[in-house]
Design a protein around this motif. Structure first.
Motif, PDB file in Angstrom:
ATOM      1  N   GLN A 114       0.851  -1.186   0.000  1.00  0.00           N
ATOM      2  CA  GLN A 114       0.000   0.000   0.000  1.00  0.00           C
ATOM      3  C   GLN A 114       0.889   1.239   0.000  1.00  0.00           C
TER       4      GLN A 114
ATOM      5  N   ALA B 144      -6.242   7.634   2.075  1.00  0.00           N
ATOM      6  CA  ALA B 144      -5.200   7.164   1.169  1.00  0.00           C
ATOM      7  C   ALA B 144      -4.692   8.245   0.219  1.00  0.00           C
TER       8      ALA B 144
ATOM      9  N   ASP C   9      -4.856  -0.049  -1.235  1.00  0.00           N
ATOM     10  CA  ASP C   9      -5.396   0.926  -0.289  1.00  0.00           C
ATOM     11  C   ASP C   9      -6.924   0.942  -0.346  1.00  0.00           C
TER      12      ASP C   9
END
Length: 271
Positions: A111, A171, A142
């Motif tokens: 991520q 994110a 994410d």
């Protein structure tokens, strides 16, 4: 009688050898699933290498570093090439010069927060600093955080448009930080970000998720425009209209043909 015993022993040993070879081959084929690798290792460097900048036409050789998640790693491609190898090979042909991969630093499941943390490693700094082109996929994990026990990926797992929407505000700032950090490590490289797609577009309850994916891609486009030397390569239209054709059996990653189309678009964007 002795010859008969010898024959049975020979057959038994041959069968055992074949079984061992089969098990080894099976384990080797599934090694990326059981023991995912963290990209190719590179030696630690005491000093960061810096790309020289300038026009590509003036350079005898171009260097590429690839970063990100399982898409850059090439998961789902039975040929093992992914999009990275296809891009370097095609660029070498179209530019008529060597295009060398410094390293593929992709990590399965990565991520934005993991990728940002990796930028502190000297080997990663070296690979980024040396690159004329940085290829990047990140953000899919994410937003689409498929839980291991949340159901099959083909059924959507724990994914819903509402969850995608909820994950977006947290994110997106990390994506901005990532672009800034990349540029601080290399002032000259062309950054190529591969946009996200909705792998569950064929599920009626997930079609509205494409709107959230579009918001993420719009944020990436804004960051690329602000940077001035970054490109976002769209992929959402490829997969929304050809999911069965371009997705692998896991219903999430591209197959060989899907990676080929991504590579085609990247090369077009770089020429």
């Amino acid at each position: 009688m002795k010859s008969g015993n010898w024959l049975w022993r020979a057959l038994g040993l041959t069968t055992l050898a074949c079984l061992c070879a089969l098990l080894v081959g099976f384990g080797w084929a599934l090694r990326d699933t059981w023991f995912p690798q963290d990209g190719l290792a590179i030696p630690e460097s005491p000093e960061a290498s810096t790309a020289t900048g300038g026009a590509w036409a003036d350079k005898p050789e171009l260097f590429v570093t690839s970063l990100g998640d399982s898409l850059t790693y090439g998961v789902g491609d039975t040929t093992g090439q992914g999009y990275v190898k296809r891009v370097t090979d095609r660029l070498a042909d179209t530019l008529n010069k060597p295009v060398t991969l410094v390293n593929n630093l992709a990590v399965n499941g990565s991520q934005t927060k993991q990728l940002l943390a990796s930028f502190e490693q000297s080997g990663v700094k070296y690979a980024i600093g040396k690159a004329d082109i940085v290829l990047l996929t990140i953000g899919g994990n994410d937003l689409f955080q498929i839980a291991q026990e949340g159901g099959s990926i083909a059924e959507g797992g724990d994914v819903s448009p509402e969850l995608l929407e909820a994950r977006l505000p947290e994110a997106t700032p990390r994506l901005e930080a990532l672009f800034k950090k990349l540029r601080s490590l290399n002032a000259n490289a062309r950054i190529v970000y591969v946009g996200l797609y909705n792998p569950f577009y064929d599920l009626p309850e997930m079609r509205s998720g494409s709107g959230i994916v579009a918001k993420w891609n719009a944020a990436a486009y804004a960051l690329a425009e602000a940077d001035g030397n970054a490109t976002v390569v769209p992929t959402y239209d490829l997969f929304e209209t050809n999911i069965k054709r371009y997705l692998s059996g896991d219903h999430f990653h591209p197959n060989a043909e899907g990676y080929d189309r991504i590579a085609e678009r990247i090369v077009q964007a770089l020429n």
